[in-house]
Write a protein that holds these residues in place. Structure first.
Motif, PDB file in Angstrom:
ATOM      1  N   ASP A 126     -17.633  -4.276  11.515  1.00  0.00           N
ATOM      2  CA  ASP A 126     -18.549  -5.281  12.046  1.00  0.00           C
ATOM      3  C   ASP A 126     -18.721  -6.405  11.033  1.00  0.00           C
ATOM      4  OD1 ASP A 126     -20.485  -6.583  13.561  1.00  0.00           O
ATOM      5  OD2 ASP A 126     -22.116  -5.332  12.812  1.00  0.00           O
ATOM      6  N   ARG A 127     -18.935  -6.039   9.783  1.00  0.00           N
ATOM      7  CA  ARG A 127     -19.244  -7.039   8.755  1.00  0.00           C
ATOM      8  C   ARG A 127     -18.028  -7.835   8.306  1.00  0.00           C
ATOM      9  NH1 ARG A 127     -23.811  -3.566   5.457  1.00  0.00           N
ATOM     10  NH2 ARG A 127     -25.572  -4.409   6.678  1.00  0.00           N
ATOM     11  N   LEU A 128     -16.867  -7.219   8.270  1.00  0.00           N
ATOM     12  CA  LEU A 128     -15.683  -7.914   7.767  1.00  0.00           C
ATOM     13  C   LEU A 128     -15.344  -9.161   8.588  1.00  0.00           C
ATOM     14  CD1 LEU A 128     -13.402  -8.111   5.768  1.00  0.00           C
ATOM     15  CD2 LEU A 128     -12.108  -6.446   7.127  1.00  0.00           C
ATOM     16  N   PRO A 129     -15.219  -9.069   9.908  1.00  0.00           N
ATOM     17  CA  PRO A 129     -14.907 -10.293  10.664  1.00  0.00           C
ATOM     18  C   PRO A 129     -16.024 -11.331  10.621  1.00  0.00           C
ATOM     19  CG  PRO A 129     -15.303  -8.451  12.153  1.00  0.00           C
ATOM     20  CD  PRO A 129     -15.226  -7.875  10.791  1.00  0.00           C
ATOM     21  N   ILE A 130     -17.288 -10.884  10.529  1.00  0.00           N
ATOM     22  CA  ILE A 130     -18.394 -11.834  10.415  1.00  0.00           C
ATOM     23  C   ILE A 130     -18.277 -12.606   9.107  1.00  0.00           C
ATOM     24  CG2 ILE A 130     -20.892 -12.039  10.109  1.00  0.00           C
ATOM     25  CD1 ILE A 130     -21.211  -9.688  12.052  1.00  0.00           C
ATOM     26  N   ALA A 131     -17.943 -11.903   8.026  1.00  0.00           N
ATOM     27  CA  ALA A 131     -17.770 -12.562   6.734  1.00  0.00           C
ATOM     28  C   ALA A 131     -16.627 -13.577   6.785  1.00  0.00           C
ATOM     29  CB  ALA A 131     -17.508 -11.520   5.649  1.00  0.00           C
ATOM     30  N   LEU A 132     -15.538 -13.210   7.452  1.00  0.00           N
ATOM     31  CA  LEU A 132     -14.401 -14.132   7.586  1.00  0.00           C
ATOM     32  C   LEU A 132     -14.800 -15.369   8.390  1.00  0.00           C
ATOM     33  CD1 LEU A 132     -11.514 -11.600   8.312  1.00  0.00           C
ATOM     34  CD2 LEU A 132     -11.854 -12.930   6.216  1.00  0.00           C
ATOM     35  N   ALA A 133     -15.570 -15.173   9.449  1.00  0.00           N
ATOM     36  CA  ALA A 133     -16.011 -16.305  10.263  1.00  0.00           C
ATOM     37  C   ALA A 133     -16.905 -17.243   9.464  1.00  0.00           C
ATOM     38  CB  ALA A 133     -16.744 -15.801  11.506  1.00  0.00           C
ATOM     39  N   CYS A 134     -17.817 -16.688   8.668  1.00  0.00           N
ATOM     40  CA  CYS A 134     -18.693 -17.514   7.831  1.00  0.00           C
ATOM     41  C   CYS A 134     -17.879 -18.296   6.806  1.00  0.00           C
ATOM     42  CB  CYS A 134     -19.727 -16.642   7.133  1.00  0.00           C
ATOM     43  SG  CYS A 134     -20.992 -15.945   8.225  1.00  0.00           S
TER      44      CYS A 134
ATOM     45  N   LEU B 134      -9.666 -19.906  10.628  1.00  0.00           N
ATOM     46  CA  LEU B 134     -10.211 -18.646  10.118  1.00  0.00           C
ATOM     47  C   LEU B 134     -11.504 -18.297  10.840  1.00  0.00           C
ATOM     48  CD1 LEU B 134     -10.099 -16.331   8.059  1.00  0.00           C
ATOM     49  CD2 LEU B 134     -11.270 -17.839   6.422  1.00  0.00           C
ATOM     50  N   PHE B 135     -12.319 -19.293  11.113  1.00  0.00           N
ATOM     51  CA  PHE B 135     -13.571 -19.071  11.848  1.00  0.00           C
ATOM     52  C   PHE B 135     -13.299 -18.475  13.224  1.00  0.00           C
ATOM     53  CE2 PHE B 135     -16.374 -21.086  15.091  1.00  0.00           C
ATOM     54  CZ  PHE B 135     -17.524 -20.358  14.840  1.00  0.00           C
ATOM     55  N   LEU B 136     -12.350 -19.040  13.950  1.00  0.00           N
ATOM     56  CA  LEU B 136     -12.050 -18.563  15.303  1.00  0.00           C
ATOM     57  C   LEU B 136     -11.431 -17.173  15.295  1.00  0.00           C
ATOM     58  CD1 LEU B 136     -10.669 -21.870  16.851  1.00  0.00           C
ATOM     59  CD2 LEU B 136     -12.885 -20.815  17.315  1.00  0.00           C
ATOM     60  N   ILE B 137     -10.562 -16.920  14.318  1.00  0.00           N
ATOM     61  CA  ILE B 137      -9.971 -15.576  14.200  1.00  0.00           C
ATOM     62  C   ILE B 137     -11.055 -14.558  13.882  1.00  0.00           C
ATOM     63  CG2 ILE B 137      -8.425 -14.139  12.814  1.00  0.00           C
ATOM     64  CD1 ILE B 137      -6.614 -16.616  12.518  1.00  0.00           C
ATOM     65  N   GLY B 138     -11.925 -14.898  12.915  1.00  0.00           N
ATOM     66  CA  GLY B 138     -13.020 -13.988  12.569  1.00  0.00           C
ATOM     67  C   GLY B 138     -13.946 -13.755  13.746  1.00  0.00           C
TER      68      GLY B 138
ATOM     69  N   THR C 217     -14.711 -10.285  15.573  1.00  0.00           N
ATOM     70  CA  THR C 217     -16.098  -9.818  15.610  1.00  0.00           C
ATOM     71  C   THR C 217     -16.409  -9.126  16.929  1.00  0.00           C
ATOM     72  OG1 THR C 217     -16.884 -11.526  14.075  1.00  0.00           O
ATOM     73  CG2 THR C 217     -18.517 -10.547  15.553  1.00  0.00           C
ATOM     74  N   ALA C 218     -15.878  -9.659  18.017  1.00  0.00           N
ATOM     75  CA  ALA C 218     -16.134  -9.068  19.334  1.00  0.00           C
ATOM     76  C   ALA C 218     -15.715  -7.604  19.364  1.00  0.00           C
ATOM     77  CB  ALA C 218     -15.392  -9.860  20.415  1.00  0.00           C
ATOM     78  N   PHE C 219     -14.573  -7.311  18.771  1.00  0.00           N
ATOM     79  CA  PHE C 219     -14.047  -5.942  18.797  1.00  0.00           C
ATOM     80  C   PHE C 219     -14.649  -5.081  17.684  1.00  0.00           C
ATOM     81  CE2 PHE C 219     -10.951  -8.677  20.831  1.00  0.00           C
ATOM     82  CZ  PHE C 219     -10.704  -7.994  22.012  1.00  0.00           C
ATOM     83  N   GLY C 220     -14.806  -5.671  16.503  1.00  0.00           N
ATOM     84  CA  GLY C 220     -15.378  -4.915  15.397  1.00  0.00           C
ATOM     85  C   GLY C 220     -16.807  -4.516  15.661  1.00  0.00           C
ATOM     86  N   SER C 221     -17.599  -5.443  16.193  1.00  0.00           N
ATOM     87  CA  SER C 221     -19.000  -5.138  16.485  1.00  0.00           C
ATOM     88  C   SER C 221     -19.118  -4.153  17.644  1.00  0.00           C
ATOM     89  CB  SER C 221     -19.756  -6.429  16.806  1.00  0.00           C
ATOM     90  OG  SER C 221     -21.115  -6.173  17.037  1.00  0.00           O
TER      91      SER C 221
END
Length: 277
Positions: A128-136, A101-105, A109-113
């Motif tokens: 931007d925030r959604l994939p960062i939250a998933l990575a965390c 999940l961290f790697l997917i997020g 993040t690269a594309f969302g941000s």
């Protein structure tokens, strides 16, 4: 003949641990939730979307802020190629649902941000925030499983992933009602800084793991500082803004995490596995 697992000598789930210490992460998490609940809503700064980067490249505005996200995708691809083939190994099995999940997020993040920084505003900020939250969320589950190899963390990864989505959804809903609240989202960003070193201390994580995550956390804090000093850094140096530096330093932080995980499969790690077989 006495066997040696990959955890022996470095991480000690089989060593005696005082019962109350095992409950420390739960106590800390509960305390953080209570403190945030009592504190009241935390609103996004009014000038949050006003970034210092004014660069243009190939007709793309805020080009430095946009393209500096590419590193996240590269680190995610590196981590996926290096770790996925070993997902069923003793070193990675328990933590893989979280690290996946961290790697997917991180990749998203690269594309969302980048999408957000093309035209900064709350309408795009969700991506931007959604994939960062998933990575965390993934990082939390990954480290918890990594420090306790016998755990089954698939359900935890799903549950915390859903919480990550809900934390961003909560901000979106409250923002649309004129009283935006970032507390659940911020909780996901703060908890890794507290729980990861706590778990690693309690269960005596390998030195390479502790070094990698300590480096990542220092870099993450430095990235947050450059984010706050976005305009000041741009005014001082001219050729780079604080937010662009934030992306680059945060990329280095994620690279430190992946590096630490790959170290588990170094020559020393293989020797431990051979001894166990």
């Amino acid at each position: 003949m006495q066997t040696t697992s990959w955890t022996d000598g470095s991480i000690g789930p089989d060593r005696p641990v005082k019962p109350w210490i095992k409950h420390a992460p739960t106590i800390v998490t509960t305390g953080a939730i209570v403190i945030l609940a009592l504190y009241g809503r935390i609103a996004q700064p009014a000038d949050y979307n006003d970034f210092a980067d004014r660069s243009d490249l190939f007709g793309i505005h805020h080009a430095a802020d946009v393209f500096s996200n590419a590193g996240f995708a590269l680190v995610a691809i590196w981590g996926w190629l290096a770790l996925r083939p070993r997902r069923n190994s003793d070193q990675l099995r328990a933590g893989w649902p979280g690290y996946r999940l961290f790697l997917i997020g991180l990749f998203l993040t690269a594309f969302g941000s980048a999408y957000y920084h093309l035209d900064p505003g709350n309408a795009r900020l969700i991506w931007d925030r959604l994939p960062i939250a998933l990575a965390c969320a993934g990082l939390l589950v990954g480290v918890r499983g990594g420090t306790r190899p016998g755990l089954k963390t698939d359900i935890e990864a799903i549950g915390l992933g859903l919480f990550a989505v809900a934390s961003v959804a909560w901000w979106v809903i409250t923002d649309r009602h004129g009283a935006d609240d970032l507390r659940p989202y911020l909780l996901l960003q703060v908890l890794p800084l507290i729980l990861i070193p706590l778990w690693q201390s309690i269960y005596r994580a390998p030195r390479a793991d502790r070094t990698a995550f300590a480096t990542a956390m220092v870099l993450y804090i430095l990235a947050k500082i450059t984010e706050v000093l976005d305009h000041q850094i741009a005014g001082t140096f001219g050729f780079v803004s604080g937010h662009t530096l934030k992306h680059l330093i945060a990329t280095a932080a994620t690279a430190a995490v992946v590096w630490g995980l790959t170290r588990r499969f170094s020559a020393g790690g293989r020797r431990l596995n051979d001894a166990a077989s």
